[in-house]
Design an enzyme around this catalytic site. Structure first.
Site, PDB file in Angstrom:
ATOM      1  N   TRP A  99       0.838  -1.211   0.000  1.00 39.38           N
ATOM      2  CA  TRP A  99       0.000   0.000   0.000  1.00 39.38           C
ATOM      3  C   TRP A  99       0.867   1.253   0.000  1.00 39.38           C
ATOM      4  O   TRP A  99       0.561   2.224  -0.703  1.00 39.38           O
ATOM      5  CB  TRP A  99      -0.974  -0.005   1.182  1.00 39.38           C
ATOM      6  N   ASP A 166      -1.909   6.659   6.288  1.00 33.00           N
ATOM      7  CA  ASP A 166      -2.935   5.707   5.855  1.00 33.00           C
ATOM      8  C   ASP A 166      -3.204   4.801   7.056  1.00 33.00           C
ATOM      9  O   ASP A 166      -2.356   3.997   7.433  1.00 33.00           O
ATOM     10  CB  ASP A 166      -2.398   4.912   4.656  1.00 33.00           C
ATOM     11  N   LYS A 190     -12.293  -2.006   6.786  1.00 28.42           N
ATOM     12  CA  LYS A 190     -11.521  -2.891   7.659  1.00 28.42           C
ATOM     13  C   LYS A 190     -12.038  -2.826   9.103  1.00 28.42           C
ATOM     14  O   LYS A 190     -12.167  -3.831   9.749  1.00 28.42           O
ATOM     15  CB  LYS A 190     -10.031  -2.512   7.636  1.00 28.42           C
TER      16      LYS A 190
HETATM   17  C1  LIG Z   1      -7.199  -2.049   2.162  1.00 30.23           C
HETATM   18  C2  LIG Z   1      -6.152  -1.008   2.200  1.00 30.23           C
HETATM   19  C3  LIG Z   1      -6.047  -0.010   1.204  1.00 30.23           C
HETATM   20  C4  LIG Z   1      -6.921   0.019  -0.016  1.00 30.23           C
HETATM   21  O1  LIG Z   1      -8.164   0.502   0.250  1.00 30.23           O
HETATM   22  P1  LIG Z   1      -9.255   0.710  -0.900  1.00 30.23           P
HETATM   23  O2  LIG Z   1     -10.375   1.309  -0.124  1.00 30.23           O
HETATM   24  O3  LIG Z   1      -9.553  -0.648  -1.469  1.00 30.23           O
HETATM   25  O4  LIG Z   1      -8.697   1.612  -1.925  1.00 30.23           O
HETATM   26  C5  LIG Z   1      -5.080   0.947   1.365  1.00 30.23           C
HETATM   27  N1  LIG Z   1      -4.238   0.955   2.415  1.00 30.23           N
HETATM   28  C6  LIG Z   1      -4.291   0.002   3.370  1.00 30.23           C
HETATM   29  C7  LIG Z   1      -3.342   0.054   4.518  1.00 30.23           C
HETATM   30  C8  LIG Z   1      -5.251  -1.009   3.292  1.00 30.23           C
HETATM   31  O5  LIG Z   1      -5.325  -1.950   4.247  1.00 30.23           O
END
Ligand SMILES: *Cc1c(COP(=O)(O)O)cnc(C)c1O
Length: 355
Positions: A99, A166, A190
């Site tokens: 990511w 993030d 999540k």
């Molecule tokens: C799942 C995830 C993403 C991607 O998220 P989307 O909503 O599918 O774009 C980005 N960063 C992390 C750390 C993730 O776990």
């Protein structure tokens, strides 16, 4: 059979969230209409949006001067919105996995990117700690929890420039000192809601400093000025997010969530560490309490597929590791009860005794 849901995302939600969302889909706030077929500008829905933003701020103790947005596009759209809005000349990024890499790729479209450190050569089994963030960077971007590799930064780093994080997969798993960050974002699927909504916590003063023109929908200011109602927001996921936030508050807030999450993670890591068959993949000091990655030791390696099938007979789903790590990944998000972790550990012991 009762299912034990270890999926990495979308992932388990509380029964409270699911039941209340179903009720609102049938009859929203006594309107006689479904949540799915009502204007986002109705007074009933604007009340949901207001309450969700207020509760988000309350639970994370977000200081004045920050706004909470609920947008579409996923965390992946944030990979470009962040540099679009905040990168003037140079940004620093920490490469801790897939990511982080995706975020770095987008940032390079907007200016100089200084990747201060990377653990890529070691397949991201630890979080780099020995690096210097340039004092002239506009921000320092980190991925606090590496969902795929199972490493986590569980503290708010000291940085000479504002942090951008993030927090897709570990938001609401600990108290956060939001004042250290200019921006925090994440996909909600999540730890908060079904897929479709992305949360952004943004310091309003950090905006409006870049000179490039920004398309309206990709400009944070648009959404700050309109309270996340510039266009039609993802109504149903926001409603579900509000239910999860209410449930978090009832449970006792982020401190209590952290205690429960740590208890679950310790239970599973202890079982892995005392096993002769299973072994963890990441350095112990960087282990994530949200995504636990482990494999079988080389002498048992060919039994990995059998274990997934065996676990399935106990109602355990979603433990197959990401293809870049292999083996197993058990995601222990907030809504997963300790009881499910106990069932997994029991299955591991039973399987080990059989072989
Ligand atoms: C799942 C995830 C993403 C991607 O998220 P989307 O909503 O599918 O774009 C980005 N960063 C992390 C750390 C993730 O776990």
């Amino acid at each position: 059979m009762k299912k034990h849901n270890f999926y990495a995302g979308p992932s388990i939600l509380s029964q409270y969230t699911i039941d209340n969302t179903i009720d609102a889909i049938r009859n929203f706030a006594g309107t006689g209409l479904s949540l799915l077929e009502i204007s986002h500008r109705s007074k009933e829905f604007t009340a949901v949006m207001d309450e969700a933003q207020a509760l988000f701020k309350e639970l994370l103790d977000i200081p004045a001067g920050y706004e909470v947005l609920f947008l579409g596009g996923g965390a992946s759209t944030q990979f470009c919105m962040v540099p679009y809005n905040l990168l003037k000349t140079k940004a620093a990024y920490l490469d801790t996995g897939t990511w982080a890499n995706k975020a770095i790729k987008e940032a390079k479209l907007f200016g100089e990117v200084d990747v201060v450190a990377s653990s890529k050569a070691d397949n991201y089994v630890f979080v780099p700690k020995d690096y210097t963030v340039p004092a002239d960077a506009d921000y320092f971007h980190i991925t606090t929890n590496n969902t795929i590799y199972g490493t986590e930064i569980r503290k708010d780093l000291d940085s000479p420039v504002p942090l951008v994080a993030d927090m897709s997969s570990d938001i609401f798993s600990r108290p956060v000192d939001v004042s250290k960050y200019d921006l925090i974002y994440g996909g909600a699927q999540k730890n908060i809601a079904p897929a479709g909504v992305t949360f952004v916590i943004v310091k309003v003063d950090a905006l409006g400093k870049v000179e490039r023109p920004i398309p309206t929908m990709l400009n944070y200011k648009t959404h700050v000025d309109k309270g996340s109602m510039f266009n039609t927001p993802p109504v149903m996921p926001i409603y579900a997010a509000l239910q999860t936030l209410k449930w978090y508050k009832q449970l006792g807030g982020v401190k209590e969530l952290e205690r429960l999450d740590k208890e679950k993670a310790a239970y599973l890591y202890d079982a892995i560490d005392s096993s002769k068959m299973f072994v963890g993949t990441v350095h112990p000091e960087d282990r994530s309490i949200m995504n636990v990655c482990f494999v079988m030791k080389p002498e048992y390696k060919e039994l990995e597929k059998d274990f997934i099938d065996f676990a399935g007979t106990k109602g355990i789903v979603g433990i197959k590791g990401h293809r870049s790590v292999g083996g197993f990944r058990a995601s222990l998000y907030n809504a997963l009860p300790l009881e499910s972790v106990k069932v997994l550990v029991e299955a591991m012991k039973e399987f080990e005794n059989k072989h």
